[in-house]
Design a protein around this motif. Structure first.
Motif, PDB file in Angstrom:
ATOM      1  N   THR A 102       0.853  -1.251   0.002  1.00 28.89           N
ATOM      2  CA  THR A 102      -0.053  -0.142  -0.184  1.00 28.89           C
ATOM      3  C   THR A 102       0.879   1.247   0.076  1.00 28.89           C
ATOM      4  O   THR A 102       1.990   1.066   0.115  1.00 28.89           O
ATOM      5  N   LEU A 103       0.298   2.588  -0.261  1.00 31.76           N
ATOM      6  CA  LEU A 103       0.918   3.585  -0.488  1.00 31.76           C
ATOM      7  C   LEU A 103       1.883   3.883   0.961  1.00 31.76           C
ATOM      8  O   LEU A 103       2.875   4.379   0.670  1.00 31.76           O
ATOM      9  N   ASP A 104       1.419   3.714   1.969  1.00 31.46           N
ATOM     10  CA  ASP A 104       2.107   3.925   3.377  1.00 31.46           C
ATOM     11  C   ASP A 104       2.727   2.808   3.685  1.00 31.46           C
ATOM     12  O   ASP A 104       3.691   2.871   4.682  1.00 31.46           O
ATOM     13  N   GLY A 105       3.090   1.698   2.763  1.00 32.79           N
ATOM     14  CA  GLY A 105       3.933   0.580   3.009  1.00 32.79           C
ATOM     15  C   GLY A 105       3.614  -0.378   4.287  1.00 32.79           C
ATOM     16  O   GLY A 105       4.354  -1.278   4.921  1.00 32.79           O
ATOM     17  N   ASP A 113       5.084   0.978  -8.339  1.00 32.56           N
ATOM     18  CA  ASP A 113       4.369   0.359  -7.518  1.00 32.56           C
ATOM     19  C   ASP A 113       5.370  -0.729  -6.910  1.00 32.56           C
ATOM     20  O   ASP A 113       6.592  -0.962  -7.666  1.00 32.56           O
ATOM     21  N   GLN A 114       5.374  -0.967  -5.577  1.00 28.28           N
ATOM     22  CA  GLN A 114       6.396  -1.892  -4.885  1.00 28.28           C
ATOM     23  C   GLN A 114       5.588  -3.021  -4.393  1.00 28.28           C
ATOM     24  O   GLN A 114       4.606  -3.156  -4.209  1.00 28.28           O
ATOM     25  N   VAL A 115       6.337  -4.324  -4.947  1.00 27.62           N
ATOM     26  CA  VAL A 115       5.788  -5.709  -4.628  1.00 27.62           C
ATOM     27  C   VAL A 115       6.595  -6.499  -3.858  1.00 27.62           C
ATOM     28  O   VAL A 115       7.762  -6.352  -3.787  1.00 27.62           O
ATOM     29  N   ILE A 116       6.092  -7.557  -3.446  1.00 28.74           N
ATOM     30  CA  ILE A 116       6.889  -8.583  -2.754  1.00 28.74           C
ATOM     31  C   ILE A 116       7.331  -9.530  -3.693  1.00 28.74           C
ATOM     32  O   ILE A 116       6.280 -10.280  -4.169  1.00 28.74           O
ATOM     33  N   LEU A 117       8.488 -10.196  -3.881  1.00 27.13           N
ATOM     34  CA  LEU A 117       8.923 -10.881  -4.830  1.00 27.13           C
ATOM     35  C   LEU A 117       9.135 -12.311  -4.325  1.00 27.13           C
ATOM     36  O   LEU A 117       9.146 -13.377  -5.117  1.00 27.13           O
ATOM     37  N   SER A 118       9.337 -12.340  -3.237  1.00 18.69           N
ATOM     38  CA  SER A 118       9.793 -13.649  -2.503  1.00 18.69           C
ATOM     39  C   SER A 118       8.419 -14.461  -2.280  1.00 18.69           C
ATOM     40  O   SER A 118       7.377 -14.023  -2.615  1.00 18.69           O
ATOM     41  N   ASP A 119       8.739 -15.659  -2.301  1.00 17.00           N
ATOM     42  CA  ASP A 119       7.710 -16.904  -2.026  1.00 17.00           C
ATOM     43  C   ASP A 119       6.729 -16.551  -0.740  1.00 17.00           C
ATOM     44  O   ASP A 119       7.131 -16.401   0.312  1.00 17.00           O
ATOM     45  N   MET A 120       5.501 -16.196  -1.092  1.00 15.92           N
ATOM     46  CA  MET A 120       4.518 -15.676  -0.325  1.00 15.92           C
ATOM     47  C   MET A 120       3.465 -17.060  -0.013  1.00 15.92           C
ATOM     48  O   MET A 120       2.098 -16.640   0.133  1.00 15.92           O
ATOM     49  N   SER A 121       3.658 -18.193  -0.705  1.00 14.87           N
ATOM     50  CA  SER A 121       2.579 -19.116  -0.592  1.00 14.87           C
ATOM     51  C   SER A 121       2.178 -19.459   0.645  1.00 14.87           C
ATOM     52  O   SER A 121       0.966 -20.056   1.077  1.00 14.87           O
ATOM     53  N   GLN A 122       2.912 -19.202   1.967  1.00 17.37           N
ATOM     54  CA  GLN A 122       2.415 -19.512   3.130  1.00 17.37           C
ATOM     55  C   GLN A 122       1.347 -18.563   3.531  1.00 17.37           C
ATOM     56  O   GLN A 122       0.379 -18.984   4.548  1.00 17.37           O
ATOM     57  N   TYR A 123       0.891 -17.530   2.785  1.00 13.28           N
ATOM     58  CA  TYR A 123      -0.114 -16.422   2.981  1.00 13.28           C
ATOM     59  C   TYR A 123      -1.425 -16.772   1.820  1.00 13.28           C
ATOM     60  O   TYR A 123      -2.263 -15.797   1.667  1.00 13.28           O
ATOM     61  N   ASP A 124      -1.298 -17.915   1.305  1.00 10.07           N
ATOM     62  CA  ASP A 124      -2.354 -18.178   0.135  1.00 10.07           C
ATOM     63  C   ASP A 124      -3.632 -17.754   0.622  1.00 10.07           C
ATOM     64  O   ASP A 124      -4.760 -17.721  -0.297  1.00 10.07           O
ATOM     65  N   ALA A 125      -4.144 -18.318   1.886  1.00  9.28           N
ATOM     66  CA  ALA A 125      -5.231 -17.885   2.469  1.00  9.28           C
ATOM     67  C   ALA A 125      -5.795 -16.387   2.689  1.00  9.28           C
ATOM     68  O   ALA A 125      -6.881 -16.041   2.923  1.00  9.28           O
ATOM     69  N   VAL A 160      -1.871  -8.575   3.906  1.00 11.58           N
ATOM     70  CA  VAL A 160      -0.805  -8.941   5.143  1.00 11.58           C
ATOM     71  C   VAL A 160      -0.339  -7.719   5.744  1.00 11.58           C
ATOM     72  O   VAL A 160      -0.254  -6.557   4.875  1.00 11.58           O
ATOM     73  N   ARG A 161       0.005  -8.031   6.761  1.00 11.47           N
ATOM     74  CA  ARG A 161       0.500  -6.502   7.471  1.00 11.47           C
ATOM     75  C   ARG A 161       2.042  -6.690   7.434  1.00 11.47           C
ATOM     76  O   ARG A 161       2.319  -7.747   7.770  1.00 11.47           O
ATOM     77  N   ILE A 162       2.538  -5.530   7.028  1.00 10.40           N
ATOM     78  CA  ILE A 162       4.257  -5.633   7.020  1.00 10.40           C
ATOM     79  C   ILE A 162       4.652  -4.889   8.281  1.00 10.40           C
ATOM     80  O   ILE A 162       4.340  -3.831   8.793  1.00 10.40           O
ATOM     81  N   LYS A 163       5.501  -5.662   8.964  1.00 13.24           N
ATOM     82  CA  LYS A 163       6.150  -5.104  10.136  1.00 13.24           C
ATOM     83  C   LYS A 163       7.631  -4.338   9.843  1.00 13.24           C
ATOM     84  O   LYS A 163       8.142  -4.690   9.226  1.00 13.24           O
TER      85      LYS A 163
END
Length: 102
Positions: free
Chosen positions: A52-55, A83-95, A99-102
């Motif tokens: 999201t815009l605020d990261g 746009d900023q995206v997450i490129l790593s494997d996020m399959s654990q969050y398929d459901a 997601v919240r970024i810490k």
């Protein structure tokens, strides 16, 4: 493979000298591209988490991929420049769709 050089040789050049080079097969102009994600093949549709815009969060976003190179891939639809995206494997969050970024 034989190669012809368009420029004159440099003073230190000699026969049987090893060289590294890049062969450009095609040049794509005015495209959005990104580093290749953990999953995603050329000319396929995937979902990816976009920040999201605020990261503070990332939202699952469907995108269409186009032509691919070794380390980058064209984004045919779904993202815009910056746009900023997450490129790593996020399959654990398929459901989850967010997601919240810490």
């Amino acid at each position: 493979m034989d190669v012809t050089l368009e420029e004159p040789l440099h003073p230190g050049d000699r026969p049987d000298l090893s060289v590294d080079g890049t062969i450009e097969l095609e040049q794509l102009n005015n495209v959005v591209y990104m580093s290749r994600p953990a999953f995603g093949q050329e000319n396929s549709s995937i979902t990816i988490f976009k920040l999201t815009l605020d990261g503070a969060e990332a939202v699952r976003t469907p995108i269409k991929l186009g032509k691919a190179a070794v380390t980058t891939i064209v984004v045919a639809d779904g993202l815009k420049p910056g746009d900023q995206v997450i490129l790593s494997d996020m399959s654990q969050y398929d459901a989850y769709d967010r997601v919240r970024i810490k």
